[in-house]
Write an enzyme that holds these catalytic residues in place. Sequence first.
Site, PDB file in Angstrom:
ATOM      1  N   LYS A  41       0.842  -1.196   0.000  1.00 55.33           N
ATOM      2  CA  LYS A  41       0.000   0.000   0.000  1.00 55.33           C
ATOM      3  C   LYS A  41       0.878   1.248   0.000  1.00 55.33           C
ATOM      4  CE  LYS A  41      -4.278  -1.324   2.396  1.00 55.33           C
ATOM      5  NZ  LYS A  41      -5.075  -1.075   3.605  1.00 55.33           N
ATOM      6  N   ARG A  90     -17.852  -2.086  11.813  1.00 60.88           N
ATOM      7  CA  ARG A  90     -18.724  -0.930  11.586  1.00 60.88           C
ATOM      8  C   ARG A  90     -20.068  -1.328  10.999  1.00 60.88           C
ATOM      9  NH1 ARG A  90     -14.091   1.968   8.362  1.00 60.88           N
ATOM     10  NH2 ARG A  90     -14.118  -0.194   7.714  1.00 60.88           N
ATOM     11  N   SER A 128     -10.352   5.531   7.633  1.00 65.09           N
ATOM     12  CA  SER A 128      -9.193   6.346   7.251  1.00 65.09           C
ATOM     13  C   SER A 128      -9.337   6.809   5.798  1.00 65.09           C
ATOM     14  CB  SER A 128      -7.910   5.529   7.389  1.00 65.09           C
ATOM     15  OG  SER A 128      -7.723   5.130   8.725  1.00 65.09           O
TER      16      SER A 128
HETATM   17  O1  PNS Z   1      -6.756  -1.171   8.994  1.00 63.47           O
HETATM   18  P1  PNS Z   1      -6.762  -2.340   8.037  1.00 63.47           P
HETATM   19  O2  PNS Z   1      -5.984  -2.007   6.782  1.00 63.47           O
HETATM   20  O3  PNS Z   1      -8.149  -2.827   7.742  1.00 63.47           O
HETATM   21  O4  PNS Z   1      -5.993  -3.527   8.813  1.00 63.47           O
HETATM   22  C1  PNS Z   1      -5.831  -4.784   8.189  1.00 63.47           C
HETATM   23  C2  PNS Z   1      -4.889  -5.687   9.003  1.00 63.47           C
HETATM   24  C3  PNS Z   1      -3.568  -4.992   9.259  1.00 63.47           C
HETATM   25  C4  PNS Z   1      -5.530  -5.995  10.333  1.00 63.47           C
HETATM   26  C5  PNS Z   1      -4.686  -6.979   8.179  1.00 63.47           C
HETATM   27  O5  PNS Z   1      -4.338  -6.625   6.874  1.00 63.47           O
HETATM   28  C6  PNS Z   1      -3.626  -7.904   8.727  1.00 63.47           C
HETATM   29  O6  PNS Z   1      -3.785  -8.476   9.775  1.00 63.47           O
HETATM   30  N1  PNS Z   1      -2.517  -8.043   7.992  1.00 63.47           N
HETATM   31  C7  PNS Z   1      -1.371  -8.849   8.389  1.00 63.47           C
HETATM   32  C8  PNS Z   1      -1.183 -10.051   7.436  1.00 63.47           C
HETATM   33  C9  PNS Z   1      -2.032 -11.218   7.905  1.00 63.47           C
HETATM   34  O7  PNS Z   1      -1.790 -11.773   8.944  1.00 63.47           O
HETATM   35  N2  PNS Z   1      -3.092 -11.545   7.128  1.00 63.47           N
HETATM   36  C10 PNS Z   1      -4.057 -12.582   7.519  1.00 63.47           C
HETATM   37  C11 PNS Z   1      -3.706 -13.923   6.978  1.00 63.47           C
HETATM   38  S1  PNS Z   1      -3.807 -13.945   5.229  1.00 63.47           S
END
Ligand code: PNS
Length: 165
Positions: A41, A90, A128
Site C-alpha cells: 500500500k 462498523r 481512514s
Molecule cells: O486497517 P486495516 O488495513 O483494515 O488492517 C488490516 C490488518 C492490518 C488488520 C490486516 O491486513 C492484517 O492483519 N494483515 C497482516 C497479514 C495477515 O496476517 N493476514 C491474515 C492472513 S492472510
Amino acid sequence: MSIAIYPGSFDPITNGHKDIIDRASRVFDKVVVSVLENPRKVPLFSIEERVEMLKIVSQNYDNVEVDSFQGLLIEYARQKNAKIIVKGLRAISDFEFEFQMALINRKLDSRVETMFMMTNSRYSYLSSSIVKEVGLFGGDICELVPNEVYNIIMRRIRETRTAQS
Ligand code: PNS
C-alpha cells in the site's frame, strides 16, 4: 493477564479507532495497538508518523502500547504473547472480510481468539479512507479525527493538495 492486539493500517487514526482503543483498554489488561508495515500500500503517513500519532492519542492510557509489525498478524500475536486480536466492526460490509480474516487466523493458530467490538454508531460511516478523501478534496475533517493529531493530519493533507495542484 489478557493481552490484546489491535492491528490496523491507521493511515491515519480516526475517532472510530480512538473509540475502540478506549473501550478495549477497559476490557483487556493490556492492549497493543500495532500498525501493519504493508509494502503493497502507498500510505499518506509513514509508519513512524502513524506510530507517533497513535502514541499521542493513547498517552493517557497506562495499559496501551503502540508498536508496528510486518508479516503475519498471528506470528506477531505469538511474539507479543497475546491471545486476543481485537477488531472494530462498523457495518455488515465489514463483516465478510473480517469473518474471513478471523477464520484464517484461527486456522493458523487456534489459541488466538478474534474478538469484535461494534463501532459506536456515531462513527459507523468513518474510515481512514473517508478521512483522506474528504480532506484531500478540501472538506472539514475536524470531527473525524482526534483533536490532538488534527494539526499533524491537516499539515500532510495541505502538503499533498499543494503538490497535486
Ligand atoms: O486497517 P486495516 O488495513 O483494515 O488492517 C488490516 C490488518 C492490518 C488488520 C490486516 O491486513 C492484517 O492483519 N494483515 C497482516 C497479514 C495477515 O496476517 N493476514 C491474515 C492472513 S492472510
